[in-house]
Design an enzyme around this catalytic site. Structure first.
Site, mmCIF file in Angstrom:
data_model
loop_
_atom_site.group_PDB
_atom_site.id
_atom_site.type_symbol
_atom_site.label_atom_id
_atom_site.label_comp_id
_atom_site.label_asym_id
_atom_site.label_seq_id
_atom_site.Cartn_x
_atom_site.Cartn_y
_atom_site.Cartn_z
ATOM 1 N N ASP A 121 1.117 -1.252 -0.089
ATOM 2 C CA ASP A 121 0.138 -0.317 0.017
ATOM 3 C C ASP A 121 0.887 1.391 0.549
ATOM 4 O OD1 ASP A 121 -1.821 1.903 0.306
ATOM 5 O OD2 ASP A 121 -2.601 0.684 1.863
ATOM 6 N N SER A 125 -0.466 11.408 -13.630
ATOM 7 C CA SER A 125 -2.420 13.213 -13.380
ATOM 8 C C SER A 125 -3.061 12.830 -14.224
ATOM 9 C CB SER A 125 -0.813 14.424 -13.455
ATOM 10 O OG SER A 125 -1.821 15.230 -13.425
ATOM 11 N N TYR A 171 -10.525 14.946 -5.844
ATOM 12 C CA TYR A 171 -9.768 14.163 -6.969
ATOM 13 C C TYR A 171 -7.976 14.789 -7.673
ATOM 14 C CZ TYR A 171 -8.309 11.425 -10.615
ATOM 15 O OH TYR A 171 -7.319 10.326 -11.385
ATOM 16 N N LYS A 189 -4.624 15.704 -6.744
ATOM 17 C CA LYS A 189 -3.831 15.087 -8.518
ATOM 18 C C LYS A 189 -2.812 16.948 -8.964
ATOM 19 C CE LYS A 189 -4.221 10.638 -10.031
ATOM 20 N NZ LYS A 189 -2.990 10.355 -10.402
#
Length: 257
Positions: A66, A144, A158, A162
């Site tokens: 992870d 990205s 989100y 990014k």
């Protein structure tokens, strides 16, 4: 899609490499002659991909990780260096998606997005970069999104996560250019992967028109994972030797209109 780029003798680390664009990139890296280490928390997919590639005669290692957890990243990178003499290319591809109205997003969801997208790129890069600096060369490619330029409806957290990773990619290029490091970002639009299909389904759950036909109107057709992987392969190769601190939009005019 086949490639003729030669990466023989290169050692490549891919985070989020078990499925989708990550897996397509691993296959292309292998076909180009590279040895590949895969970090992913999806154990079943990681084992399946590495077994497939090993059976085809390629040098591949999978490490269940992870990459949003610092301790797991440290342990995994330590294991990678026990198998590989160096890392020439790092492809930070791991990431997750959340579609939700901004005012409904919890602090926990904000943290989860930031951890899995921006923080993961930070954690892996800081463990790999020192060895790249010591050997005097290294290539970093970060995944990205078009959302850093064309903010997407219901994807505020989100896009923010990014954007943080995106600027980290450029800043590393500026800081370490003169020490042999190249760092670039790719910005895909909708891609035919589980990640992409999940995004479309989440959007539809909120009543946003997001069928494949809708995607076709925005970008001509849906992108195949191999088409993104081919761009990653180019950036990993010496053919892109003068491309540094760049953002390559793999979106067929999605952000151009």
């Amino acid at each position: 899609m086949q490639t003729e780029r030669n990466l023989s003798g290169k050692y490549i680390l891919v985070s989020g490499g078990a499925k989708g664009v990550g897996a397509a990139s691993c296959r292309m890296f292998c076909q180009s002659g590279a040895s590949v280490a895969i970090l992913d928390r999806d154990k079943d997919a990681g084992i399946a991909l590495s077994t497939e590639l090993q059976s085809d005669g390629f040098s591949v290692e999978f490490f269940e990780t992870d990459v949003s957890v610092a301790e797991q990243v440290s342990d995994a990178i330590e294991q990678v260096f026990k198998r590989f003499p160096r890392i020439d290319v790092l492809f930070n591809h791991a990431g997750i998606m959340l579609v939700k109205p901004f005012l409904d997003i919890t602090i926990g969801e904000w943290d989860e997005q930031m951890n899995n997208n921006a923080k993961s790129a930070f954690l892996v890069t800081r463990k790999v970069l020192p060895s790249m600096l010591e050997q005097g060369h290294g290539v970093i490619v970060n995944t990205s999104t078009t959302g850093v330029r064309a903010a997407t409806h219901l994807e505020s957290v989100y896009c923010a996560s990014k954007a943080a990773m995106h600027q980290l990619s450029r800043a590393i290029a500026v800081e370490y250019r003169d020490q042999g490091i190249r760092s670039n970002a790719i910005c895909p639009s909708f891609v035919r992967t589980d990640h992409g299909e999940d995004e479309i389904q989440q959007l539809r759950n909120y009543g946003v028109f997001a069928s494949e036909n809708d995607v076709n109107m925005m970008q001509g057709r849906i992108c195949e994972p191999e088409e993104v992987a081919a761009v990653v392969l180019f950036l990993a190769s010496d053919d892109s030797s003068f491309i540094n601190g760049a953002e390559l939009f793999v979106d067929n005019t999605f952000t151009a209109v």
